[in-house]
Design an enzyme around this catalytic site. Structure first.
Site, mmCIF file in Angstrom:
data_model
loop_
_atom_site.group_PDB
_atom_site.id
_atom_site.type_symbol
_atom_site.label_atom_id
_atom_site.label_comp_id
_atom_site.label_asym_id
_atom_site.label_seq_id
_atom_site.Cartn_x
_atom_site.Cartn_y
_atom_site.Cartn_z
ATOM 1 C CE1 TYR A 1 0.225 1.913 4.305
ATOM 2 C CE2 TYR A 1 1.084 -0.319 4.425
ATOM 3 C CZ TYR A 1 0.955 0.943 4.958
ATOM 4 O OH TYR A 1 1.569 1.251 6.146
ATOM 5 C CE LYS B 1 3.161 3.142 3.150
ATOM 6 N NZ LYS B 1 3.563 3.394 4.555
ATOM 7 C CD GLU C 1 10.008 2.462 10.819
ATOM 8 O OE1 GLU C 1 9.950 3.415 10.011
ATOM 9 O OE2 GLU C 1 10.060 1.272 10.447
ATOM 10 C CG LEU D 1 8.195 2.525 5.190
ATOM 11 C CD1 LEU D 1 8.085 1.337 4.238
ATOM 12 C CD2 LEU D 1 6.808 3.052 5.528
#
Length: 288
Positions: free
Chosen positions: A35, A148, A181, A205
């Site tokens: 996505y 992702k 993160e 990511l």
């Protein structure tokens, strides 16, 4: 039903209540899907080309092929913005491998499913950004965080824990005590006028907003140091902030109830947010 969003599903624009996928879709059964999320400002898509490049990379890493090329995706997403009269907000785009009887194995015979929808803005871009609290949580994700995918259960658990503690976002910490993160955003801090950022790898990511913000930091002459770091360093920061497609550059006031700096948006964070928005507007995608 009046007032419904118009969504895109496999080539058609339909009311959201009429958008249906099979229970045999591999995205549902295995999270076998990728996505992208795009910011929308002034009815335009932020960082479109960079997001599409990451989408293509994610598809490639999973041996999937996007069912639409870049310009077709752009035309579709822009129409979706128009259909929903979205001035500012968020676009979500989702591609699954397709559907078939449940099997762990896949082949080239699957027909991808693709859908997209709009959401309203979390924070108005041109309003002063509020400083938010974050909560630290263990990083429970798989090792290919650079792809992702829709395999987001660990992030759901982290963000739910943060929400229940009255925090806006989770900041995830690996088994060795290093910050990776945030749950659905990238994390940064400033110390002694230097921006500290974790290097890109399969452990995080590759954030698109992060990427553009770092370009802005370079243009503003801000020193950037790429390295890993532990929580104690972040707690001693002068400033800290998050970046993401739906939040742009968002100041952090507290980590685990400990104030960062004086708990208000810092000068570096404020300048980076303003610079990001200016750059985003200057670089809206125009198809050739």
């Amino acid at each position: 039903m009046s007032g419904e969003r118009i969504v895109f599903l496999n080539g058609e624009f339909v009311a959201e209540s009429n958008a249906k996928l099979s229970i045999f879709d591999r995205g549902l059964l295995f999270a076998d899907a990728v996505y992208e999320g795009f910011g929308v400002i002034d009815r335009q898509i932020v960082d479109f080309e960079y997001h599409i490049h990451r989408l293509e990379r994610s598809c490639g890493e999973l041996a999937m092929v996007s069912p639409m090329d870049k310009d077709a995706l752009f035309e579709m997403l822009m129409r979706l913005i128009g259909e929903n009269d979205l001035v500012e907000g968020f676009l979500y785009l989702h591609v699954t491998r397709g559907e078939g009887d449940r099997s762990f194995f896949y082949n080239d015979g699957y027909k991808p499913n693709i859908f997209a929808f709009t959401q309203g803005a979390k924070f108005i871009a041109d309003d002063p950004a509020p400083a938010v609290k974050v909560l630290t949580t263990p990083d429970l994700r798989w090792v290919r965080r650079d792809i992702k995918t829709t395999n987001l259960l660990a992030q759901v658990m982290a963000k739910q824990a943060a929400h229940e503690a009255g925090a806006y976002e989770a900041v995830m910490i690996d088994d060795d005590g290093f910050i990776t993160e945030a749950g659905s955003s990238s994390f940064f801090f400033v110390k002694n006028q230097t921006l500290i950022v974790r290097p890109v790898s399969n452990e995080i990511l590759h954030g698109i907003t992060r990427q553009t913000m770092l370009r802005v930091a370079s243009e503003q002459g801000i020193a950037v140091e790429e390295r890993i770091y532990k929580l104690d360093e972040a707690l001693a920061a002068d400033e800290a902030f998050l970046t993401g497609a739906s939040i742009y550059v968002l100041p952090i006031s507290h980590i685990d109830d400990i104030a960062i700096g004086d708990g208000t948006p810092g000068v570096f964070t404020t300048a980076l947010r303003a610079g990001f928005l200016k750059t985003a507007r200057a670089e809206f995608y125009q198809p050739s």
